[in-house]
Scaffold this motif. Structure first.
Motif, PDB file in Angstrom:
ATOM      1  N   ALA A   1      64.613  78.481  60.175  1.00 15.81           N
ATOM      2  CA  ALA A   1      66.045  78.602  59.869  1.00 15.81           C
ATOM      3  C   ALA A   1      66.492  77.546  58.852  1.00 15.81           C
ATOM      4  CB  ALA A   1      66.884  78.510  61.146  1.00 15.81           C
ATOM      5  N   THR A   2      65.562  76.697  58.393  1.00 18.33           N
ATOM      6  CA  THR A   2      65.859  75.818  57.256  1.00 18.33           C
ATOM      7  C   THR A   2      66.353  76.668  56.080  1.00 18.33           C
ATOM      8  OG1 THR A   2      63.520  75.977  56.665  1.00 18.33           O
ATOM      9  CG2 THR A   2      64.225  73.964  57.773  1.00 18.33           C
ATOM     10  N   HIS A   3      65.810  77.889  55.986  1.00 17.99           N
ATOM     11  CA  HIS A   3      66.161  78.827  54.916  1.00 17.99           C
ATOM     12  C   HIS A   3      67.677  79.030  54.819  1.00 17.99           C
ATOM     13  CE1 HIS A   3      65.606  82.231  52.261  1.00 17.99           C
ATOM     14  NE2 HIS A   3      66.291  82.992  53.066  1.00 17.99           N
TER      15      HIS A   3
ATOM     16  N   ILE B   1      57.232  69.434  47.287  1.00 14.36           N
ATOM     17  CA  ILE B   1      56.724  70.119  48.476  1.00 14.36           C
ATOM     18  C   ILE B   1      55.302  70.568  48.157  1.00 14.36           C
ATOM     19  CG2 ILE B   1      57.044  72.002  50.126  1.00 14.36           C
ATOM     20  CD1 ILE B   1      60.034  71.977  49.483  1.00 14.36           C
ATOM     21  N   ILE B   2      54.343  69.908  48.785  1.00 14.02           N
ATOM     22  CA  ILE B   2      52.930  70.239  48.548  1.00 14.02           C
ATOM     23  C   ILE B   2      52.477  71.275  49.577  1.00 14.02           C
ATOM     24  CG2 ILE B   2      50.565  69.336  48.591  1.00 14.02           C
ATOM     25  CD1 ILE B   2      51.525  66.785  47.399  1.00 14.02           C
TER      26      ILE B   2
ATOM     27  N   SER C   1      64.983  68.440  40.072  1.00 15.75           N
ATOM     28  CA  SER C   1      64.485  67.325  40.898  1.00 15.75           C
ATOM     29  C   SER C   1      63.553  67.813  42.001  1.00 15.75           C
ATOM     30  CB  SER C   1      65.662  66.580  41.532  1.00 15.75           C
ATOM     31  OG  SER C   1      66.423  65.973  40.546  1.00 15.75           O
ATOM     32  N   LEU C   2      63.220  69.096  41.961  1.00 15.97           N
ATOM     33  CA  LEU C   2      62.343  69.677  42.981  1.00 15.97           C
ATOM     34  C   LEU C   2      61.053  70.178  42.321  1.00 15.97           C
ATOM     35  CD1 LEU C   2      62.023  70.605  45.978  1.00 15.97           C
ATOM     36  CD2 LEU C   2      63.130  72.753  45.329  1.00 15.97           C
ATOM     37  N   THR C   3      59.919  69.842  42.938  1.00 13.96           N
ATOM     38  CA  THR C   3      58.627  70.350  42.459  1.00 13.96           C
ATOM     39  C   THR C   3      57.912  71.010  43.625  1.00 13.96           C
ATOM     40  OG1 THR C   3      58.476  68.530  40.880  1.00 13.96           O
ATOM     41  CG2 THR C   3      56.432  69.695  41.358  1.00 13.96           C
ATOM     42  N   LEU C   4      57.348  72.176  43.374  1.00 15.50           N
ATOM     43  CA  LEU C   4      56.640  72.919  44.426  1.00 15.50           C
ATOM     44  C   LEU C   4      55.191  73.105  43.987  1.00 15.50           C
ATOM     45  CD1 LEU C   4      59.278  75.771  45.003  1.00 15.50           C
ATOM     46  CD2 LEU C   4      59.198  73.506  46.063  1.00 15.50           C
TER      47      LEU C   4
ATOM     48  N   ALA D   1      62.671  74.690  50.557  1.00 10.59           N
ATOM     49  CA  ALA D   1      63.141  74.687  49.159  1.00 10.59           C
ATOM     50  C   ALA D   1      64.458  75.463  49.059  1.00 10.59           C
ATOM     51  CB  ALA D   1      62.080  75.313  48.254  1.00 10.59           C
ATOM     52  N   ASP D   2      64.517  76.639  49.693  1.00 10.27           N
ATOM     53  CA  ASP D   2      65.741  77.448  49.642  1.00 10.27           C
ATOM     54  C   ASP D   2      66.918  76.698  50.255  1.00 10.27           C
ATOM     55  OD1 ASP D   2      64.429  79.564  48.461  1.00 10.27           O
ATOM     56  OD2 ASP D   2      63.948  80.544  50.356  1.00 10.27           O
ATOM     57  N   GLY D   3      66.692  76.097  51.432  1.00 15.22           N
ATOM     58  CA  GLY D   3      67.776  75.376  52.114  1.00 15.22           C
ATOM     59  C   GLY D   3      68.263  74.193  51.288  1.00 15.22           C
TER      60      GLY D   3
END
Ligand code: NAP
Length: 263
Positions: free
Chosen positions: A122-124, A7-8, A31-34, A18-20
């Motif tokens: 609300a993705t959160h 997530i750029i 497997s996640l990069t912020l 990211a939270d969701g």
């Protein structure tokens, strides 16, 4: 195969996503990069094993899916800066309002799958509705993008020309509903509840109303008919709201938001 997601521009919306994704177990933290320029506010993710960096180019090295969660005015410039290291099997998903597919394709300047998506915050809590659009997509790629957003709530595939309208109804819609909830709580306090109790009642009532429509697939007016007794207090209150422009205010507000977005 587990997606490797970057997530750029991980600000408010990026963090909600990211939270969701983490809460929905869509991928493991490793497997996640912020990314963002100042990574201080991402420390709680680093503590969970998420990779955090301010180097966009190195961040995308092993990525299968790159989410651009930047402000609209930053998107093309940042996309251009990562194009030298972009690989054709990587998918790009841009969340920025108003940045069109043709400009994203022109900037990427290579055969790469590009999607626009419009979720809400609300993705959160994995309850977003996300509209996706793309050009010349491959079915398998589209399904990968859909699968990711399905972890975050509902997904609609729409024509690009509807993206501005989706932004208003779905993304700005969160604010309209919040204001509605606040007004109901204020009314609740006036008729005798503490703010806390009124808030609990209203949050559950709004959630229940929404679930009735989602699960029953009925029309709001059908549900209203069920609770309006002739001469009863519900219809008296509803009609008073309408005399004061309730529906009209909402419709006009939505249209004004849409017009403002278009400018
Ligand atoms: N909020 C919503 O409900 C919503 C819904 C749908 C879509 N959107 C769209 O989502 C996008 C983001 O909105 P937002 O509210 O999340 O904005 P935001 O909080 O400002 O997040 C954007 C982030 O980008 C980072 N950034 C700026 N330049 C960068 C660069 N060169 N490299 C890496 N990171 C960089 C900024 O952090 P640093 O300054 O530390 O770099 C900032 O935290 C917008 O385009 C908006 O149209 C928002």
């Amino acid at each position: 195969m587990e997606e490797k997601i970057v997530i750029i521009g991980c600000g408010n919306l990026g963090k909600s996503i990211a939270d969701g994704l983490l809460q929905g177990n869509f991928l493991s933290p490793s497997s996640l990069t912020l990314t963002k320029r100042n990574t201080d506010s991402l420390q709680r993710y680093a503590d969970q094993g998420v990779q955090v960096t301010s180097d966009n180019k190195s961040a995308i090295t092993d990525a299968t899916l790159i989410i651009l969660a930047l402000k609209p005015y930053n998107v093309l410039q940042v996309l251009e800066s990562i194009t030298p290291v972009l690989k054709s099997n990587q998918l790009i998903v841009c969340l920025a309002t108003g940045v069109e597919l043709k400009d994203l394709h022109a900037t990427a300047n290579r055969e790469v799958g590009i999607y626009r998506a419009m979720p809400n915050t609300a993705t959160h809590v994995q309850k977003s509705i996300t509209a996706i659009c793309t050009q010349n997509h491959q079915e398998e790629e589209l399904n990968r993008v859909k699968r990711m957003f399905e972890t975050l709530g509902g997904v609609l595939h729409v024509d690009e020309e509807l993206m501005a309208a989706v932004t208003v109804l779905g993304a700005c819609g969160i604010a309209y509903v919040m204001r509605f909830i606040r007004a109901m709580v204020q009314g609740g306090i006036q008729i005798g509840f503490s703010a806390e109790m009124a808030s609990t009642i209203v949050k559950h009532t709004v959630n229940g109303a929404s679930e009735l429509l989602l699960q029953g697939d009925t029309h709001p007016e059908t549900e209203i008919d069920k609770v309006t007794t002739p001469k009863g207090c519900t219809i008296v209150g509803l009609n008073e709201m309408e005399h004061n422009g309730f529906s009209s205010a909402l419709i006009r507000g939505i249209v004004k938001s849409f017009e403002a977005l278009d400018k």
